[in-house]
Design an enzyme around this catalytic site. Sequence first.
Site, PDB file in Angstrom:
ATOM      1  N   ASP A  39      -8.023-101.475  53.198  1.00 28.87           N
ATOM      2  CA  ASP A  39      -8.588-103.032  54.076  1.00 28.87           C
ATOM      3  C   ASP A  39      -8.905-104.207  53.092  1.00 28.87           C
ATOM      4  OD1 ASP A  39      -9.168-100.926  56.409  1.00 28.87           O
ATOM      5  OD2 ASP A  39     -11.040-100.767  55.998  1.00 28.87           O
ATOM      6  N   ARG A  78      -0.814-104.154  57.600  1.00 37.06           N
ATOM      7  CA  ARG A  78      -1.363-104.661  58.968  1.00 37.06           C
ATOM      8  C   ARG A  78      -2.493-106.419  58.971  1.00 37.06           C
ATOM      9  NH1 ARG A  78      -6.925-102.636  58.687  1.00 37.06           N
ATOM     10  NH2 ARG A  78      -6.752-100.204  59.174  1.00 37.06           N
ATOM     11  N   LYS A 105      -7.126-111.009  62.017  1.00 33.24           N
ATOM     12  CA  LYS A 105      -7.887-112.419  61.679  1.00 33.24           C
ATOM     13  C   LYS A 105      -8.938-112.501  60.661  1.00 33.24           C
ATOM     14  CE  LYS A 105      -7.414-114.346  66.390  1.00 33.24           C
ATOM     15  NZ  LYS A 105      -8.359-115.032  67.526  1.00 33.24           N
ATOM     16  N   GLY A 106      -8.991-111.579  60.499  1.00 38.09           N
ATOM     17  CA  GLY A 106     -10.631-112.113  59.309  1.00 38.09           C
ATOM     18  C   GLY A 106     -11.887-111.718  59.659  1.00 38.09           C
ATOM     19  N   LYS A 137     -11.084-121.909  65.333  1.00 40.71           N
ATOM     20  CA  LYS A 137     -10.644-120.178  65.285  1.00 40.71           C
ATOM     21  C   LYS A 137      -8.949-120.883  65.832  1.00 40.71           C
ATOM     22  CE  LYS A 137     -10.373-117.788  69.651  1.00 40.71           C
ATOM     23  NZ  LYS A 137      -9.927-116.477  69.967  1.00 40.71           N
TER      24      LYS A 137
HETATM   25  P1  FDA Z   1     -10.528-112.945  68.633  1.00 41.65           P
HETATM   26  O1  FDA Z   1     -12.034-112.516  67.224  1.00 41.65           O
HETATM   27  O2  FDA Z   1     -10.335-114.033  69.278  1.00 41.65           O
HETATM   28  O3  FDA Z   1     -11.074-112.111  69.391  1.00 41.65           O
HETATM   29  C1  FDA Z   1     -10.815-111.759  70.492  1.00 41.65           C
HETATM   30  C2  FDA Z   1     -11.327-111.210  72.332  1.00 41.65           C
HETATM   31  O4  FDA Z   1     -11.064-110.096  71.689  1.00 41.65           O
HETATM   32  C3  FDA Z   1     -12.520-111.441  72.623  1.00 41.65           C
HETATM   33  O5  FDA Z   1     -13.159-112.720  73.054  1.00 41.65           O
HETATM   34  C4  FDA Z   1     -12.973-110.318  72.350  1.00 41.65           C
HETATM   35  O6  FDA Z   1     -12.444-109.838  73.996  1.00 41.65           O
HETATM   36  C5  FDA Z   1     -12.548-109.259  72.003  1.00 41.65           C
HETATM   37  N1  FDA Z   1     -13.757-108.941  71.051  1.00 41.65           N
HETATM   38  C6  FDA Z   1     -13.258-108.827  69.067  1.00 41.65           C
HETATM   39  N2  FDA Z   1     -14.142-108.621  68.561  1.00 41.65           N
HETATM   40  C7  FDA Z   1     -15.384-108.451  69.188  1.00 41.65           C
HETATM   41  C8  FDA Z   1     -16.525-107.222  69.076  1.00 41.65           C
HETATM   42  N3  FDA Z   1     -17.113-106.838  67.848  1.00 41.65           N
HETATM   43  N4  FDA Z   1     -16.986-106.832  70.516  1.00 41.65           N
HETATM   44  C9  FDA Z   1     -16.572-106.722  71.283  1.00 41.65           C
HETATM   45  N5  FDA Z   1     -15.252-107.692  71.582  1.00 41.65           N
HETATM   46  C10 FDA Z   1     -14.301-108.322  70.795  1.00 41.65           C
HETATM   47  N6  FDA Z   1     -10.506-107.383  58.852  1.00 41.65           N
HETATM   48  C11 FDA Z   1     -10.596-107.652  58.146  1.00 41.65           C
HETATM   49  O7  FDA Z   1     -11.533-109.046  57.403  1.00 41.65           O
HETATM   50  N7  FDA Z   1     -10.532-106.906  56.937  1.00 41.65           N
HETATM   51  C12 FDA Z   1      -9.660-105.779  57.421  1.00 41.65           C
HETATM   52  O8  FDA Z   1      -9.285-105.096  56.380  1.00 41.65           O
HETATM   53  C13 FDA Z   1      -9.749-105.864  58.873  1.00 41.65           C
HETATM   54  N8  FDA Z   1      -8.883-104.441  59.600  1.00 41.65           N
HETATM   55  C14 FDA Z   1      -8.963-104.466  60.905  1.00 41.65           C
HETATM   56  C15 FDA Z   1      -8.308-103.777  61.865  1.00 41.65           C
HETATM   57  C16 FDA Z   1      -8.422-103.621  62.982  1.00 41.65           C
HETATM   58  C17 FDA Z   1      -7.583-102.545  62.897  1.00 41.65           C
HETATM   59  C18 FDA Z   1      -8.718-104.357  63.551  1.00 41.65           C
HETATM   60  C19 FDA Z   1      -8.582-104.389  64.795  1.00 41.65           C
HETATM   61  C20 FDA Z   1      -9.308-105.121  63.256  1.00 41.65           C
HETATM   62  C21 FDA Z   1      -9.483-105.226  61.311  1.00 41.65           C
HETATM   63  N9  FDA Z   1     -10.363-106.378  60.801  1.00 41.65           N
HETATM   64  C22 FDA Z   1     -10.207-106.310  59.731  1.00 41.65           C
HETATM   65  C23 FDA Z   1     -11.315-107.228  61.758  1.00 41.65           C
HETATM   66  C24 FDA Z   1     -10.595-108.472  62.369  1.00 41.65           C
HETATM   67  O9  FDA Z   1     -10.311-109.267  61.443  1.00 41.65           O
HETATM   68  C25 FDA Z   1     -11.838-109.103  63.587  1.00 41.65           C
HETATM   69  O10 FDA Z   1     -12.693-109.578  62.611  1.00 41.65           O
HETATM   70  C26 FDA Z   1     -11.074-108.550  64.262  1.00 41.65           C
HETATM   71  O11 FDA Z   1     -10.127-108.039  64.798  1.00 41.65           O
HETATM   72  C27 FDA Z   1     -11.782-109.624  65.537  1.00 41.65           C
HETATM   73  O12 FDA Z   1     -10.822-110.466  65.823  1.00 41.65           O
HETATM   74  P2  FDA Z   1      -9.660-110.156  66.653  1.00 41.65           P
HETATM   75  O13 FDA Z   1      -8.327-110.907  65.835  1.00 41.65           O
HETATM   76  O14 FDA Z   1      -9.653-109.628  68.220  1.00 41.65           O
HETATM   77  O15 FDA Z   1      -9.917-112.187  67.647  1.00 41.65           O
END
Ligand code: FDA
Length: 284
Positions: A112, A162, A165-166, A179
Amino acid sequence: METSRLARRMAARFVAGDTLPEALAVSRRINSETILVTLDHLGENTSSLEEAAAYRDAYLLTLTEMVHAGIQGNVSLKLTQFGLDLSERACRANVEELVGRAAGLGNFVRVDMESSAYTDRTLAMVRDLHAAHGAVGAVIQAYLYRSRADIEDLARRQIRVRLCKGAYLEPPSVAFRRKSEVDRNFIALTQLLLDTAPYPAIATHDPRMIDAAREHAAKRGIPRAAFEFQMLYGIRRDLQRQLVKDGYRLRLYVPFGPAWYPYFMRRLAERPANMLFLARHLFR
Ligand code: FDA
């Protein structure tokens, strides 16, 4: 928080349990829906080398038990959990033991990505371990300005990435704050990965990001088996089901273990609606 029964119940939405048997049971259920897993034994910023060695042993056991149980999955870990802040050498030795075991089992370790203070050291370690064993991959965060160059380097070395977004609070000197900017970069980096990198993982719950990946793959004739989507356990189950129904590969990130507090807080902080969820539970 970690010892409160109420807090534990709230965290159960995002965390598969305190123990490995609980995590394996959840993984089996997820596998039965033709979804892969990556298991994360929660923990970060360990404060002693003994603790780091204990995490290494917990991961060795997780990997071995997972393979014996026939679970379709791999593991994800954080370098600060394996002792990066204490001794880079000890941390490397801990991770190397796990990556060596994974290579022997035909499995895989995902490292990660934590805050930008660790990016250089994390990528250097992944590069070294990959050169020695294969069986290890990195995570790239779309909010960092440097990420395109990092992906180009990793793709040249055939290291799996992988993309997410972060999740950490970063200063504007290193990361996009808006965003819209993060999303634009995520889409550009998704396209770069699909075009040039080995078996990329697109990790997001954002339907716009997912659609962009699907469209690009379709336009370029990239087969569905050449990449995977990843989501977090307990988030957007509707989207998860849809992707599987449409024939895409999906892997869920399944965290477990007693040290769930920082992970839970990051998940709550990501979305204002989660604070309502928290408040509702507290009132109840
Ligand atoms: P965004 O935050 O724009 O969310 C899009 C939609 O997803 C929201 O409108 C909501 O519906 C849903 N959603 C997102 N987060 C939610 C939550 N917490 N609760 C409920 N609904 C939610 N980060 C990092 O810095 N280092 C890493 O190694 C990883 N590893 C990782 C692995 C995997 C498999 C995932 C899916 C994510 C990560 N992340 C991570 C976290 C990532 O950086 C990010 O913070 C979250 O995935 C939220 O971003 P989204 O891409 O989902 O989009």
